[in-house]
Scaffold this active site. Structure first.
Site, PDB file in Angstrom:
ATOM      1  N   THR A 256       0.817  -1.214   0.000  1.00  9.33           N
ATOM      2  CA  THR A 256       0.000   0.000   0.000  1.00  9.33           C
ATOM      3  C   THR A 256       0.852   1.266   0.000  1.00  9.33           C
ATOM      4  O   THR A 256       2.035   1.250   0.327  1.00  9.33           O
ATOM      5  CB  THR A 256      -0.949   0.025   1.218  1.00  9.33           C
ATOM      6  OG1 THR A 256      -0.182   0.038   2.417  1.00  9.33           O
ATOM      7  CG2 THR A 256      -1.873  -1.179   1.204  1.00  9.33           C
ATOM      8  N   ASP A 257       0.198   2.371  -0.359  1.00  5.81           N
ATOM      9  CA  ASP A 257       0.859   3.675  -0.364  1.00  5.81           C
ATOM     10  C   ASP A 257       0.426   4.470   0.867  1.00  5.81           C
ATOM     11  O   ASP A 257      -0.268   3.943   1.739  1.00  5.81           O
ATOM     12  CB  ASP A 257       0.565   4.423  -1.666  1.00  5.81           C
ATOM     13  CG  ASP A 257      -0.914   4.730  -1.862  1.00  5.81           C
ATOM     14  OD1 ASP A 257      -1.711   4.622  -0.898  1.00  5.81           O
ATOM     15  OD2 ASP A 257      -1.288   5.090  -2.998  1.00  5.81           O
ATOM     16  N   ALA A 258       0.803   5.720   0.915  1.00  7.99           N
ATOM     17  CA  ALA A 258       0.484   6.563   2.067  1.00  7.99           C
ATOM     18  C   ALA A 258      -1.025   6.752   2.247  1.00  7.99           C
ATOM     19  O   ALA A 258      -1.484   7.053   3.345  1.00  7.99           O
ATOM     20  CB  ALA A 258       1.166   7.926   1.924  1.00  7.99           C
ATOM     21  N   GLY A 259      -1.779   6.557   1.186  1.00  5.07           N
ATOM     22  CA  GLY A 259      -3.230   6.689   1.265  1.00  5.07           C
ATOM     23  C   GLY A 259      -3.937   5.417   1.707  1.00  5.07           C
ATOM     24  O   GLY A 259      -5.160   5.385   1.818  1.00  5.07           O
TER      25      GLY A 259
ATOM     26  N   VAL B  57      -4.039   2.533   0.058  1.00  3.41           N
ATOM     27  CA  VAL B  57      -4.511   1.703  -1.041  1.00  3.41           C
ATOM     28  C   VAL B  57      -3.310   1.073  -1.740  1.00  3.41           C
ATOM     29  O   VAL B  57      -2.178   1.526  -1.585  1.00  3.41           O
ATOM     30  CB  VAL B  57      -5.367   2.503  -2.050  1.00  3.41           C
ATOM     31  CG1 VAL B  57      -6.601   3.082  -1.380  1.00  3.41           C
ATOM     32  CG2 VAL B  57      -4.565   3.592  -2.722  1.00  3.41           C
TER      33      VAL B  57
END
Length: 140
Positions: A21-24, A26
């Site tokens: 996942t990324d910082a968001g 997702v």
């Protein structure tokens, strides 16, 4: 519309981990290509060959030539996904796959990946060996 796999469809389960996942929160967009690669690798194993065996015994490798993705909906941490493929086209040197990522019946990502058979020593296009091409032809 419910997804109806074609007879040549193949899929694997993948769980989304924190590292995907990324910082968001997702799945990072490039990781879908990694999921696609993992699916193609397992598909090749099902055919009876793995990448290291083909490199050692036949002197070939399959390398991505072209890829395109359409991101429809995000996957999130801990989602259980299905990564799938269907052989769209097979030539003497290339295989074009239609690939997808689904969460249940919900399509999240769809794409096309074209791979080419390469002579490892020359790093040049090479025909898919007949012993393998005939197996792949039967799966179209």
């Amino acid at each position: 519309m419910k997804f109806e796999p074609k007879p040549n469809a193949f899929s694997i389960p993948v769980r989304v981990y924190y590292e995907d996942t990324d910082a968001g929160g997702v799945v990072y967009y490039a990781n879908y290509l990694k999921f696609f690669e993992r699916c193609r690798t397992e598909w090749m194993r099902q055919v009876g060959h793995d990448q290291s065996q083909l490199a050692a015994e036949a002197g070939i490798a399959f390398m991505a030539r072209k890829a395109s993705c359409e991101y429809l909906k995000p996957a999130r941490l801990d989602d259980q996904l299905t990564i799938g493929l269907e052989v769209e086209k097979l030539t003497r040197v290339r295989v074009v796959f239609r690939q997808h990522v689904r969460r249940g019946d919900e399509e999240l990502v769809t794409g096309t990946v074209e791979i080419a058979c390469v002579d490892i020593g020359k790093m040049a296009p090479a025909p898919i060996p007949e012993f393998l091409h005939s197996k792949l032809e039967a799966l179209k």
